[in-house]
Design a protein around this motif. Structure first.
Motif, short mmCIF file in Angstrom:
data_model
loop_
_atom_site.label_atom_id
_atom_site.label_comp_id
_atom_site.label_asym_id
_atom_site.label_seq_id
_atom_site.Cartn_x
_atom_site.Cartn_y
_atom_site.Cartn_z
N ARG A 59 0.82 -1.21 0.00
CA ARG A 59 0.00 0.00 0.00
C ARG A 59 0.86 1.26 0.00
O ARG A 59 0.59 2.22 -0.72
N ALA A 60 1.92 1.17 0.80
CA ALA A 60 2.80 2.34 0.92
C ALA A 60 3.40 2.71 -0.43
O ALA A 60 3.43 3.88 -0.83
N ALA A 61 3.85 1.72 -1.15
CA ALA A 61 4.46 1.98 -2.46
C ALA A 61 3.45 2.59 -3.41
O ALA A 61 3.76 3.55 -4.14
N ILE A 62 2.25 2.05 -3.40
CA ILE A 62 1.22 2.58 -4.30
C ILE A 62 0.91 4.03 -3.96
O ILE A 62 0.88 4.89 -4.83
N LEU A 63 0.73 4.25 -2.65
CA LEU A 63 0.38 5.61 -2.22
C LEU A 63 1.48 6.60 -2.59
O LEU A 63 1.23 7.64 -3.19
N GLY A 64 2.70 6.24 -2.21
CA GLY A 64 3.80 7.18 -2.39
C GLY A 64 4.15 7.37 -3.85
O GLY A 64 4.22 8.51 -4.34
N LYS A 65 4.34 6.31 -4.55
CA LYS A 65 4.90 6.40 -5.89
C LYS A 65 3.87 6.78 -6.93
O LYS A 65 4.13 7.61 -7.81
N HIS A 66 2.70 6.21 -6.83
CA HIS A 66 1.74 6.40 -7.93
C HIS A 66 0.70 7.47 -7.64
O HIS A 66 0.58 8.44 -8.38
#
Lengths: 318, 533
Positions: free
Chosen positions: A225-232
């Motif tokens: 979730r963190a990657a999706i939130l931050g990156k995308h």
């Protein structure tokens, strides 16, 4: 890219010319007479005429305009009519103080606005989101004058955490820490409305992104979730945040007059207020011109940053 | 559901602790400043207006004078060490003086060994330079702006003579009994002496930002809109003041000014809002009471407004307003009703003098006699924002007798310009002034009536002018008060000025400050003030 920026800069020249004309003639059209002040009540008509001539106020309007432009170009404005000292020495130091306040307000607008919006967005529909949105709704409608007084009462008089106003502690030697302590409360008051606009916007963008097809795809592929939130999601809403920040600096600029009054912040707001009161044309005109120019520059910078953020523009047109 | 409830509980706990936190930080009474005066330290004063400028001959406003009088000194001063009684005239830059029996000629022996803070000597030549600046059009350094401001006191000066290195003489065209009283008196037309060198060096416009005088403090810096700093004059000829530094800071917003005092950012504020008096007193601040300060809030009439050209309408306005109730309710008793232009604290003040008593029925009848139906008379009341509650009170009182008034209020400096540019719809506009000297009657009449052609609109105005002249040109001190009282009474009949009230609370002082006295004057002396370390 460089050509685009140069082109935009070139476009500022006619724009500033039109602004200068507007500023000059709006100030001229004001109801008050600069020579009719408290002191002049004791002067004879002859004395008043002499003073009028001494400051070039008897010339035709177009000639006064040219004189003013000449003064602006050569030494940043003429002589103040009410204070009788150079305008540049009155307007510029005050404007720097206002810029400090606006910078603080902008940082708070972006940081808190994004944080509030993000938390609310990812907790969409939950209790914390509802509470935050309640505060956002109420906060957006608070009169800034009243809100400023409440902040002073709360943070300075009751809690004694922050100073009650001014830009620095008159007993101390100043310094950055002291300035920051004095900056927090007025910057917060000045940023409130724009902060909440950004918060609402970010919240909506986060909700929309989270529900979009490509995010669902990422999620189904097992991305954290963190990657999706931050990156995308983060990257997707970055450009609109810049855009809105640029626009809200304008609203911060307008609200800042009240904030400066309540927090005794020695900025352009109080200078303009006094100048308008005293029909001090040179100060009004130079002050508004400085504010208008910085408004235009902020828009320009916003556009350039947007261009830089947008790969299509970055590689395409130029 | 359970987790929902738990979170709710957590939020409630946060909210409750916040409330407790706020309650816990309640009022904290300050400790009393050491009873022993202490040398050194900085006093910070929160003023209610931005000051005008530090050129004594061009400046105006009391707040400016409260700063200026520490830089510039006058020939005579007033003893401001007592909170009661008309202040006594005492020597300052003059050690002694004589007044001719006809009160036209004043001869001063100047103090020797006094230097301006730029090192140049104060003597008869320096004094002459100062006086010629605002009286002698042939002088190289003559200044028109100063001349018009200073004419308030020096308009009738026939000549100024240097009789020796330390002897000067002022000769007036008419007897001028109040001259000595006017010298240290005012926020307008300041008689303080500046250094001729400073004027030569910085020019007519430059003196304002480079003030140089002989006073106990010297000018360090002014940051417009933020503060003005004075530091102790190391070479001062007189007794050493306790303070090393005084900073004056304009805080225009009433609540912000009170908050600055409460948090210790400033030590002393002026113009305490009536609503804050008891809060401050409970918080350990001193809000001294003084019922003899020569200050008066009054309205002037706009004689360009056709309704107000009728004396009956003006008289009806005065009779419609219960000034006692205004002072008691709107100002919570922190003001006294004023029923004569001869303000409290004036040498000729007469507490029993009443222009027209409160009588709304008589007021209604006057309007009918003047031929107006209820609602027909309309005008605007102009006020500064601090005076808005007063204006609204009067608006309501006028409504009861059938006058339809609207109120417009402005921040003080805006108000100054707006009231100098009256429109025909304007009716009443606020004034705040007052003097110890009894010739205030003449000054007030000139500003409210004389310069506004108001004398045309009263059948008794010839008698008023005669009575004022009789008092102004009188040379017998024993008769002075009686003559001024007669002049004020004669003027009151014209109903061309509307006295309202005088404040009895004005300053609030932190407990760190010692030796502060609010004398019967519109300013205070910082010489004996000290601050706790």
């Amino acid at each position: 890219m460089v050509r685009r920026i140069l082109w935009r800069l070139g476009g500022l020249v006619p724009l500033l010319f039109v602004i200068s004309l507007l500023v000059f003639f709006i100030a001229q059209a004001g109801p008050a007479d600069p020579v009719q002040d408290v002191q002049s009540q004791r002067m004879s008509a002859e004395q008043i005429a002499q003073i009028r001539a001494a400051y070039g106020l008897d010339l035709p309007a177009w000639q006064q305009y040219l004189n003013w432009v000449r003064d602006m170009v050569t030494h940043g404005g003429g002589i103040s009519l009410s204070v009788r000292s150079p305008v540049s020495g009155i307007v510029f130091p005050a404007f720097v103080n206002t810029l400090i306040l606006i910078a603080g307000a902008t940082v708070l607008t972006v940081v808190l606005g994004v944080a509030i919006g993000f938390v609310s967005g990812i907790r969409h529909g939950r209790l914390i989101d509802r509470i935050v949105m309640l505060f956002v709704q109420v906060g957006s409608n608070l009169p800034i004058y009243w809100f400023g007084l409440i902040i002073i009462w709360l943070t300075a008089v009751r809690l004694k955490w922050l100073p009650a106003g001014g830009m620095h502690d008159l007993r101390g030697d100043g310094g950055t820490g002291d300035l920051l302590a004095h900056l927090i409360a007025p910057a917060f008051a000045a940023s409130l409305v724009s902060m909440l606009i950004i918060a609402r916007f970010v919240r909506a963008a986060v909700i929309e992104s989270e529900q979009s097809d490509y995010i669902r795809t990422y999620r189904s592929q097992g991305f954290g979730r963190a990657a999706i939130l931050g990156k995308h999601i983060g990257r997707n809403i970055l450009a609109p945040i810049v855009n809105i920040t640029g626009l809200t600096i304008g609203s911060v600029l307008t609200g800042v007059v009240f904030v400066e009054t309540i927090f005794s912040w020695p900025g352009i707001g109080s200078v303009l207020l006094n100048a308008i009161a005293g029909a001090d044309y040179p100060v009004i005109q130079s002050g508004i011109l400085v504010v208008a120019t910085s408004f235009v520059l902020v828009n320009l910078v916003t556009d350039v940053v947007l261009d830089l953020l947008n790969p299509r523009l970055r590689h395409g047109a130029a | 559901m359970a987790s929902y409830r738990r979170k709710l509980l957590a939020w409630a706990a946060v909210a409750a602790s916040l409330v407790l936190l706020l309650a816990g930080c309640g009022s904290s009474g300050g400790s009393v400043a050491g009873s022993q005066p202490r040398d050194g330290g900085t006093l910070i004063v929160g003023q209610y207006q931005e000051v005008t400028q530090f050129d004594p001959n061009r400046q105006y406003s009391w707040e400016t004078w409260r700063i200026d009088r520490n830089i510039y000194e006058t020939l005579v001063d007033e003893d401001l060490s007592s909170p009661t009684g008309v202040p006594k005239i005492v020597p300052k830059l003059a050690t002694s003086w004589t007044v001719s029996p006809d009160a036209t000629t004043y001869t001063f022996q100047l103090r020797q060994g006094v230097k301006f803070s730029d090192g140049t000597p104060f003597n008869a030549q320096a004094a002459q330079f100062n006086v010629r600046r605002f009286t002698d059009p042939a002088f190289q350094y003559y200044d028109k702006v100063s001349a018009s401001t200073m004419s308030l006191v020096y308009g009738d000066l026939a000549s100024f003579k240097v009789l020796g290195d330390y002897t000067v003489q002022y000769v007036f065209k008419h007897p001028f009994l109040d001259f000595l009283r006017q010298i240290p008196n005012s926020g307008n037309a300041v008689s303080g002496f500046f250094s001729p060198d400073a004027l030569k060096k910085h020019g007519q416009d430059g003196l304002a930002d480079h003030p140089v005088g002989t006073g106990p403090f010297t000018f360090a810096e002014r940051v417009r809109g933020d503060h003005t700093t004075l530091v102790r004059n190391q070479d001062y000829w007189g007794p050493r003041p306790h303070l090393d530094k005084v900073i004056f800071k304009p805080i225009g917003d009433d609540q912000s000014r009170v908050a600055a005092l409460q948090t210790g950012a400033v030590d002393l504020i002026s113009r305490v809002p009536p609503d804050s008096v008891s809060t401050l007193e409970k918080g350990g601040f001193s809000v001294p009471e003084n019922r003899g300060v020569p200050q008066i809030i009054y309205y002037s009439y706009n004689f360009a407004n056709p309704y107000l050209q009728d004396k009956r309408v003006r008289q009806a306005i005065i009779e419609a307003v219960d000034r006692k109730q205004l002072a008691a309710n709107i100002y919570k008793g922190y003001a006294e009703p004023a029923t004569s232009i001869l303000n409290q604290g004036n040498e000729a003040h007469d507490a029993s003098a009443v222009d027209y008593p409160y009588d709304p029925d008589a007021a209604k009848k006057l309007l009918t006699d003047a031929g107006y139906r209820p609602g027909q008379v309309k005008f605007t009341i102009l006020s500064d924002t601090t005076g808005q509650p007063t204006a609204e009170y009067i608006q309501q009182a006028l409504q009861k007798i059938g006058i339809d008034a609207s109120v417009q209020s402005f921040e003080w400096i805006t108000y100054g310009t707006r009231s100098a540019n009256l429109k025909p719809d304007d009716g009443l506009f606020l004034g705040e002034w007052g003097y110890v000297a009894a010739n205030w009657v003449q000054i007030a009449h000139a500003y409210s009536v004389g310069k506004r052609d108001g004398d045309k609109y009263s059948d008794t105005s010839a008698a008023t002018v005669q009575a004022i002249n009789a008092a102004a040109y009188n040379s017998d001190p024993a008769k002075a008060n009686q003559l001024w009282q007669a002049a004020a009474q004669a003027w009151a009949k014209d109903a061309t000025v509307f006295p309202l009230l005088s404040f009895n609370r004005y300053y609030a002082v932190s407990s760190r400050v010692g030796g502060f006295v609010w004398p019967q004057q519109n300013h205070y002396d910082l010489a004996k003030v000290w601050v706790a370390s």
